[in-house]
Design a protein around this motif. Structure first.
Motif, mmCIF file in Angstrom:
data_model
loop_
_atom_site.group_PDB
_atom_site.id
_atom_site.type_symbol
_atom_site.label_atom_id
_atom_site.label_comp_id
_atom_site.label_asym_id
_atom_site.label_seq_id
_atom_site.Cartn_x
_atom_site.Cartn_y
_atom_site.Cartn_z
ATOM 1 N N PRO A 203 0.842 -1.209 0.000
ATOM 2 C CA PRO A 203 0.000 0.000 0.000
ATOM 3 C C PRO A 203 0.868 1.247 0.000
ATOM 4 O O PRO A 203 1.920 1.283 0.646
ATOM 5 C CB PRO A 203 -0.790 -0.118 1.311
ATOM 6 C CG PRO A 203 -0.699 -1.552 1.707
ATOM 7 C CD PRO A 203 0.613 -2.049 1.189
ATOM 8 N N ARG A 204 0.450 2.253 -0.733
ATOM 9 C CA ARG A 204 1.219 3.491 -0.763
ATOM 10 C C ARG A 204 1.049 4.217 0.569
ATOM 11 O O ARG A 204 -0.061 4.478 1.020
ATOM 12 C CB ARG A 204 0.773 4.392 -1.907
ATOM 13 C CG ARG A 204 1.018 3.790 -3.280
ATOM 14 C CD ARG A 204 0.892 4.836 -4.357
ATOM 15 N NE ARG A 204 2.050 5.725 -4.394
ATOM 16 C CZ ARG A 204 2.096 6.840 -5.119
ATOM 17 N NH1 ARG A 204 1.054 7.219 -5.834
ATOM 18 N NH2 ARG A 204 3.170 7.590 -5.122
ATOM 19 N N ALA A 205 2.157 4.542 1.189
ATOM 20 C CA ALA A 205 2.142 5.240 2.475
ATOM 21 C C ALA A 205 3.195 6.331 2.438
ATOM 22 O O ALA A 205 4.351 6.079 2.111
ATOM 23 C CB ALA A 205 2.437 4.265 3.616
ATOM 24 N N GLY A 206 2.770 7.535 2.734
ATOM 25 C CA GLY A 206 3.727 8.633 2.758
ATOM 26 C C GLY A 206 3.925 9.322 1.437
ATOM 27 O O GLY A 206 4.870 10.102 1.288
ATOM 28 N N GLY A 207 3.066 9.035 0.445
ATOM 29 C CA GLY A 207 3.158 9.711 -0.835
ATOM 30 C C GLY A 207 4.455 9.417 -1.565
ATOM 31 O O GLY A 207 5.072 8.367 -1.391
ATOM 32 N N ALA A 208 4.898 10.386 -2.374
ATOM 33 C CA ALA A 208 6.109 10.193 -3.184
ATOM 34 C C ALA A 208 7.331 9.966 -2.302
ATOM 35 O O ALA A 208 8.208 9.160 -2.637
ATOM 36 C CB ALA A 208 6.324 11.405 -4.087
ATOM 37 N N LEU A 209 7.404 10.631 -1.166
ATOM 38 C CA LEU A 209 8.571 10.479 -0.296
ATOM 39 C C LEU A 209 8.580 9.123 0.396
ATOM 40 O O LEU A 209 9.644 8.559 0.656
ATOM 41 C CB LEU A 209 8.608 11.616 0.720
ATOM 42 C CG LEU A 209 8.947 12.969 0.086
ATOM 43 C CD1 LEU A 209 8.583 14.117 1.007
ATOM 44 C CD2 LEU A 209 10.411 13.031 -0.294
ATOM 45 N N GLY A 210 7.404 8.580 0.673
ATOM 46 C CA GLY A 210 7.339 7.217 1.177
ATOM 47 C C GLY A 210 7.818 6.224 0.133
ATOM 48 O O GLY A 210 8.558 5.278 0.451
ATOM 49 N N ASP A 211 7.399 6.440 -1.116
ATOM 50 C CA ASP A 211 7.878 5.589 -2.218
ATOM 51 C C ASP A 211 9.402 5.689 -2.349
ATOM 52 O O ASP A 211 10.095 4.684 -2.527
ATOM 53 C CB ASP A 211 7.236 6.012 -3.542
ATOM 54 C CG ASP A 211 5.756 5.664 -3.624
ATOM 55 O OD1 ASP A 211 5.273 4.892 -2.772
ATOM 56 O OD2 ASP A 211 5.092 6.171 -4.547
#
Length: 285
Positions: A203-211
């Motif tokens: 699941p994507r968590a933290g937006g682009a910076l999480g990615d």
């Protein structure tokens, strides 16, 4: 004021600005974090030389400014730009040969890895560090016809070639972790391409910076043809070097059709690459 008078005033202002010690990189408003990082690195390097230079602020920068506080010293809001400051309109600073490994590593140390919050995110991923991860760029690269015609890439043969470079045999079972701006597409399509793989799309968590933090902490990283992806590779290399471990990054040699004959100019020499430029340049996606 007549047209002649306006031209005369503009000429005087331009001459005054050309002599100003204040310089502003006039960033475009619709860029992503990867493109902005190249502009920030440009300003950072010239600030170290004694120049007074900043990058023009835009709202998409805000999450990056919050995560990496050192970037705030390199950024200026439009309302704070001195009237006579030089406007640098066409700065990109993306060709690796323009800045080199030493500047890149020093910028990463000073600006990115110095962030306590980001360092904590990276450390949190160490306990479940994947052996293999791919960054799949979809989004406006494929939904926007203009972008698709420039950046659209035949993803399947690239992914197959990159997995071979990563040491994956055709019939071997393996786990492939995926970070993408279109996770649903990846969950649907990648299992059909790689039936022997366990496709793991968190699941994507933290937006682009999480990615970004997840990409940096993988063992073997396969990149997309995007500046965001390149920065994941840069920071991964530097962090792995500081930790004292091997760092494998694989990238496509194709970047965009309209520049440099399609060939990416942002790639460090230590990366492994898939030479897909000729195939992509004859396609019309």
């Amino acid at each position: 004021m007549s047209g002649v008078a306006r031209d005369a005033v503009a000429l005087v202002v331009d001459r005054a600005r050309s002599r100003s010690r204040h310089r502003v990189v006039w960033a475009l408003p619709a860029l992503g974090g990867g493109n902005y990082l190249y502009l920030w690195m440009y300003a950072w390097a010239r600030s170290r030389e004694g120049q007074e230079i900043r990058v023009l602020h835009h709202a998409p920068m805000d999450p990056w400014l919050e995560m990496f506080p050192r970037l705030q010293d390199l950024t200026i809001r439009r309302s704070d730009v001195p009237f006579l400051a030089q406007r640098r309109m066409n700065v990109w600073n993306q060709a690796f040969e323009e800045y080199g490994q030493e500047t890149l590593d020093a910028f990463i140390d000073d600006v990115i890895l110095s962030s306590p919050r980001f360092a904590a995110m990276l450390d949190a991923h160490e306990s479940d560090r994947p052996a293999l991860m791919i960054n799949v760029r979809r989004g406006d690269y494929y939904s926007n016809p203009e972008f698709r015609s420039q950046y659209g890439m035949d993803l399947r043969p690239y992914a197959e070639a990159a997995l071979t470079l990563a040491g994956i045999d055709d019939d071997a079972s393996f786990a492939l972790h995926v970070i993408s701006d279109d996770p649903e597409w990846c969950r649907r399509v990648l299992p059909e391409w790689f039936p022997h793989a366990e496709i793991i799309v968190p699941p994507r968590a933290g937006g682009a910076l999480g990615d970004l933090s997840r990409l940096i902490t993988t063992e073997n990283l396969i990149l997309a043809n995007s500046t965001f992806s390149y920065w994941a590779g840069y920071v991964k290399n530097r962090r792995d070097t500081l930790i004292g471990r091997d760092s494998t990054v694989i990238a496509p040699e194709f970047h965009v059709r309209s520049i440099n004959g399609g060939r990416a100019f942002q790639l460090p020499p230590q990366w492994q690459t898939v030479d897909n430029v000729d195939a992509e340049m004859v396609r019309r996606p």
